[in-house]
Every structure is written in C-alpha cells, then in structure tokens.
Motif scaffolding. Structure first.
Motif, mmCIF file in Angstrom:
data_model
loop_
_atom_site.group_PDB
_atom_site.id
_atom_site.type_symbol
_atom_site.label_atom_id
_atom_site.label_comp_id
_atom_site.label_asym_id
_atom_site.label_seq_id
_atom_site.Cartn_x
_atom_site.Cartn_y
_atom_site.Cartn_z
ATOM 1 N N LEU A 106 65.846 77.883 -93.248
ATOM 2 C CA LEU A 106 66.068 79.130 -92.431
ATOM 3 C C LEU A 106 65.387 78.649 -90.937
ATOM 4 C CD1 LEU A 106 65.229 82.429 -94.390
ATOM 5 C CD2 LEU A 106 67.369 81.714 -93.016
ATOM 6 N N TRP A 107 63.858 77.926 -91.088
ATOM 7 C CA TRP A 107 63.546 77.169 -89.920
ATOM 8 C C TRP A 107 64.486 76.353 -88.993
ATOM 9 C CZ3 TRP A 107 60.885 72.477 -89.096
ATOM 10 C CH2 TRP A 107 60.218 72.104 -87.961
ATOM 11 N N VAL A 108 65.278 75.593 -89.820
ATOM 12 C CA VAL A 108 66.060 74.581 -89.334
ATOM 13 C C VAL A 108 67.203 75.398 -88.646
ATOM 14 C CG1 VAL A 108 67.765 72.749 -89.667
ATOM 15 C CG2 VAL A 108 65.422 72.625 -90.689
ATOM 16 N N VAL A 109 67.870 76.135 -89.497
ATOM 17 C CA VAL A 109 69.176 76.881 -88.819
ATOM 18 C C VAL A 109 68.803 77.849 -87.634
ATOM 19 C CG1 VAL A 109 70.767 78.494 -89.541
ATOM 20 C CG2 VAL A 109 70.370 76.824 -90.941
ATOM 21 N N LEU A 110 67.710 78.636 -87.696
ATOM 22 C CA LEU A 110 67.359 79.346 -86.564
ATOM 23 C C LEU A 110 66.831 78.454 -85.318
ATOM 24 C CD1 LEU A 110 65.337 82.254 -88.303
ATOM 25 C CD2 LEU A 110 67.748 82.406 -87.348
ATOM 26 N N GLY A 111 66.147 77.217 -85.690
ATOM 27 C CA GLY A 111 65.982 76.556 -84.593
ATOM 28 C C GLY A 111 66.819 76.021 -83.886
ATOM 29 N N ARG A 112 67.845 75.843 -84.450
ATOM 30 C CA ARG A 112 69.288 75.259 -84.087
ATOM 31 C C ARG A 112 70.014 76.217 -83.238
ATOM 32 N NH1 ARG A 112 74.162 72.258 -87.238
ATOM 33 N NH2 ARG A 112 75.063 71.523 -85.470
ATOM 34 N N ARG A 113 69.967 77.423 -83.604
ATOM 35 C CA ARG A 113 70.647 78.557 -83.044
ATOM 36 C C ARG A 113 70.084 79.153 -81.841
ATOM 37 N NH1 ARG A 113 73.474 82.568 -87.226
ATOM 38 N NH2 ARG A 113 74.635 80.967 -88.399
ATOM 39 N N LEU A 158 68.418 67.171 -88.097
ATOM 40 C CA LEU A 158 67.781 66.371 -88.945
ATOM 41 C C LEU A 158 66.362 66.036 -88.731
ATOM 42 C CD1 LEU A 158 70.853 63.677 -89.356
ATOM 43 C CD2 LEU A 158 70.092 65.321 -91.298
ATOM 44 N N GLY A 159 65.934 66.086 -87.499
ATOM 45 C CA GLY A 159 64.642 65.805 -87.001
ATOM 46 C C GLY A 159 63.744 66.885 -87.691
ATOM 47 N N ARG A 160 64.005 68.082 -87.727
ATOM 48 C CA ARG A 160 63.362 69.075 -88.212
ATOM 49 C C ARG A 160 62.997 68.863 -89.544
ATOM 50 N NH1 ARG A 160 65.749 73.428 -84.413
ATOM 51 N NH2 ARG A 160 64.165 73.394 -82.760
ATOM 52 N N VAL A 161 64.290 68.504 -90.527
ATOM 53 C CA VAL A 161 64.150 68.307 -91.909
ATOM 54 C C VAL A 161 63.293 67.292 -91.998
ATOM 55 C CG1 VAL A 161 65.462 67.635 -93.891
ATOM 56 C CG2 VAL A 161 66.605 69.510 -92.091
ATOM 57 N N PHE A 162 63.466 65.944 -91.362
ATOM 58 C CA PHE A 162 62.743 64.769 -91.807
ATOM 59 C C PHE A 162 61.328 65.248 -91.328
ATOM 60 C CE2 PHE A 162 66.503 61.964 -91.282
ATOM 61 C CZ PHE A 162 66.579 61.906 -92.774
ATOM 62 N N GLY A 163 60.979 66.050 -90.372
ATOM 63 C CA GLY A 163 59.714 66.555 -90.056
ATOM 64 C C GLY A 163 58.780 67.148 -91.004
ATOM 65 N N VAL A 164 59.625 68.173 -91.705
ATOM 66 C CA VAL A 164 59.099 69.014 -92.861
ATOM 67 C C VAL A 164 58.829 68.047 -93.935
ATOM 68 C CG1 VAL A 164 59.887 70.558 -94.555
ATOM 69 C CG2 VAL A 164 60.327 71.194 -92.216
ATOM 70 N N VAL A 185 61.068 79.193 -102.651
ATOM 71 C CA VAL A 185 60.853 79.713 -101.175
ATOM 72 C C VAL A 185 60.406 78.765 -100.113
ATOM 73 C CG1 VAL A 185 58.791 81.277 -100.372
ATOM 74 C CG2 VAL A 185 59.730 81.755 -102.436
ATOM 75 N N PHE A 186 59.820 77.709 -100.489
ATOM 76 C CA PHE A 186 59.544 76.744 -99.448
ATOM 77 C C PHE A 186 60.883 76.125 -98.968
ATOM 78 C CE2 PHE A 186 54.845 76.179 -100.933
ATOM 79 C CZ PHE A 186 54.336 76.696 -99.763
ATOM 80 N N ILE A 187 61.581 75.805 -99.817
ATOM 81 C CA ILE A 187 62.916 75.383 -99.288
ATOM 82 C C ILE A 187 63.627 76.284 -98.535
ATOM 83 C CG2 ILE A 187 65.120 74.364 -100.261
ATOM 84 C CD1 ILE A 187 63.565 73.131 -102.582
ATOM 85 N N ILE A 188 64.023 77.400 -98.956
ATOM 86 C CA ILE A 188 64.679 78.345 -97.993
ATOM 87 C C ILE A 188 64.096 78.535 -96.918
ATOM 88 C CG2 ILE A 188 65.306 80.830 -98.209
ATOM 89 C CD1 ILE A 188 65.576 80.746 -100.996
#
Length: 81
Positions: A73-80, A9-15, A66-69
């Motif tokens: 992806l940045w959020v999901v890969l950063g989480r993994r 959630l922090g990354r999403v809110f950061g974007v 493209v920006f949303i995807i």
C-alpha cells in the motif's frame, strides 16, 4: 502523467534493505553482548526471546501478511500521490 517503474522498485528495495539492516544489527548486538554479559543474564535474555517467539509463533503468518500489505500500500499510494 504516470511515473515509471523505477521509483516503485526503489521503494520496494528500500523496504527489503531496511528489514535486512535491522536483522543484521540485531545479530551484531547479540554477538557483541554475548562475551560481555554474565552467563546467567545472557541465559535470561535467551529464554526471554524464546518465550516471545513461542508466544508470537502462531501469529507469524498474519504479522508478515500485515507487513507485506502495508508495504505494498505504501508503494502504490506513494506512486499515485
């Protein structure tokens, strides 16, 4: 071990905050330049922005997708990793 939902959630809110900050900065720069620049130059800048938006206007949904995807992806890969 799985991370909690907090970092994601922090990354999403950061974007979202970054995009909002970019929009605010563009508005502030425009507001600062409007009284300083001569009328014809400001009219040329305004017509240039209008031309850019009219050329890209049909592609806004694809650009946004493209920006949303990429943000997801940045959020999901950063989480993994």
């Amino acid at each position: 071990m799985r991370n909690g939902i907090g970092p994601m959630l922090g990354r999403v809110f950061g974007v979202i905050a970054g995009l909002m900050l970019l929009g605010i900065m563009l508005r502030l720069v425009t507001a600062l330049l409007t009284p300083v620049l001569p009328g014809p130059l400001m009219q040329m800048l305004t017509s240039g922005w209008q031309l850019l938006f009219s050329l890209v206007g049909g592609a806004w949904p694809a650009i946004a997708a493209v920006f949303i995807i990429s943000a997801l992806l940045w959020v999901v890969l950063g989480r993994r990793y």
